[in-house]
Design a protein around this motif. Structure first.
Motif, PDB file in Angstrom:
ATOM      1  N   LEU A 192      73.763 -14.746  66.677  1.00 42.62           N
ATOM      2  CA  LEU A 192      75.240 -15.678  66.208  1.00 42.62           C
ATOM      3  C   LEU A 192      75.822 -14.406  65.995  1.00 42.62           C
ATOM      4  O   LEU A 192      77.529 -14.914  66.176  1.00 42.62           O
ATOM      5  N   ILE A 193      75.989 -13.330  65.465  1.00 43.80           N
ATOM      6  CA  ILE A 193      76.871 -12.439  65.413  1.00 43.80           C
ATOM      7  C   ILE A 193      76.858 -11.922  66.250  1.00 43.80           C
ATOM      8  O   ILE A 193      78.771 -11.574  66.479  1.00 43.80           O
ATOM      9  N   ALA A 194      76.517 -11.931  67.861  1.00 49.83           N
ATOM     10  CA  ALA A 194      77.054 -11.397  68.710  1.00 49.83           C
ATOM     11  C   ALA A 194      77.619 -12.239  69.443  1.00 49.83           C
ATOM     12  O   ALA A 194      78.417 -11.725  70.137  1.00 49.83           O
ATOM     13  N   GLY A 195      77.382 -13.584  69.086  1.00 49.54           N
ATOM     14  CA  GLY A 195      78.312 -14.422  69.580  1.00 49.54           C
ATOM     15  C   GLY A 195      79.522 -15.067  69.219  1.00 49.54           C
ATOM     16  O   GLY A 195      80.816 -14.904  69.971  1.00 49.54           O
ATOM     17  N   GLY A 196      79.641 -14.076  67.925  1.00 49.75           N
ATOM     18  CA  GLY A 196      80.833 -14.331  67.213  1.00 49.75           C
ATOM     19  C   GLY A 196      81.897 -13.113  67.596  1.00 49.75           C
ATOM     20  O   GLY A 196      82.582 -13.167  67.696  1.00 49.75           O
ATOM     21  N   LEU A 211      82.706 -21.717  74.502  1.00 51.16           N
ATOM     22  CA  LEU A 211      81.830 -21.872  74.018  1.00 51.16           C
ATOM     23  C   LEU A 211      80.842 -20.920  72.342  1.00 51.16           C
ATOM     24  O   LEU A 211      80.687 -21.668  71.754  1.00 51.16           O
ATOM     25  N   LEU A 212      81.596 -19.598  72.429  1.00 55.71           N
ATOM     26  CA  LEU A 212      81.219 -18.810  71.192  1.00 55.71           C
ATOM     27  C   LEU A 212      82.400 -18.874  70.754  1.00 55.71           C
ATOM     28  O   LEU A 212      83.678 -19.411  71.086  1.00 55.71           O
ATOM     29  N   LEU A 238      84.426 -17.778  66.888  1.00 57.29           N
ATOM     30  CA  LEU A 238      84.356 -16.883  65.322  1.00 57.29           C
ATOM     31  C   LEU A 238      83.654 -17.382  64.418  1.00 57.29           C
ATOM     32  O   LEU A 238      82.947 -16.752  63.136  1.00 57.29           O
ATOM     33  N   TRP A 239      83.415 -18.788  64.592  1.00 59.72           N
ATOM     34  CA  TRP A 239      81.872 -19.616  63.252  1.00 59.72           C
ATOM     35  C   TRP A 239      81.049 -18.606  63.718  1.00 59.72           C
ATOM     36  O   TRP A 239      80.169 -19.053  62.833  1.00 59.72           O
ATOM     37  N   MET A 240      80.602 -18.048  64.260  1.00 63.06           N
ATOM     38  CA  MET A 240      79.089 -17.704  64.366  1.00 63.06           C
ATOM     39  C   MET A 240      79.291 -16.268  63.208  1.00 63.06           C
ATOM     40  O   MET A 240      77.421 -15.900  62.925  1.00 63.06           O
ATOM     41  N   LEU A 241      79.870 -15.655  63.502  1.00 60.79           N
ATOM     42  CA  LEU A 241      79.850 -14.841  63.105  1.00 60.79           C
ATOM     43  C   LEU A 241      79.480 -14.142  60.872  1.00 60.79           C
ATOM     44  O   LEU A 241      78.277 -14.356  61.080  1.00 60.79           O
ATOM     45  N   PRO A 242      80.227 -15.044  60.772  1.00 57.69           N
ATOM     46  CA  PRO A 242      79.936 -15.978  58.874  1.00 57.69           C
ATOM     47  C   PRO A 242      77.871 -16.294  58.743  1.00 57.69           C
ATOM     48  O   PRO A 242      77.487 -15.902  58.443  1.00 57.69           O
TER      49      PRO A 242
END
Length: 104
Positions: free
Chosen positions: A48-52, A59-60, A62-66
């Motif tokens: 998820l961090i990598a996707g963020g 499809l990726l 910034l919501w993935m980072l937190p």
């Protein structure tokens, strides 16, 4: 009043988030939080961090980072308190927004 430990703050944050999620998503989050799910939780958090980081791709986001940091915080003690406070702040902001929209 006794101050909560970082791990207790994080558990409280996860409980508040689970209350906001649909039933199936809350169940999945509860499963990910379980100690036996560590072998899934850590790679999922890293993914998820990598996707963020690559949020500019379709499809990726910034919501993935937190979300990834929140999952990793279950296993990384120095992330627990800041991520718990961030998550609780987001839930409070969501509740204020809902109250504001309801008022209009």
């Amino acid at each position: 009043m006794q101050a909560l430990s970082a791990k207790q703050e994080l558990r409280r944050a996860f409980r508040h988030i689970e209350q906001e999620l649909p039933t199936r998503m809350a169940a999945a989050l509860r499963w990910l939080r379980h100690p036996r799910s560590r072998l899934v939780r850590i790679p999922a958090g890293i993914a998820l961090i990598a996707g963020g980081v690559f949020s500019f791709l379709p499809l990726l986001g910034l919501w993935m980072l937190p979300l990834g940091l929140l999952l990793l915080a279950a296993d990384v003690p120095f992330l627990q308190r800041p991520m718990a406070r961030f998550a609780l702040g987001c839930v409070r902001a969501l509740n204020r927004f809902r109250a504001w929209r309801k008022r209009d």
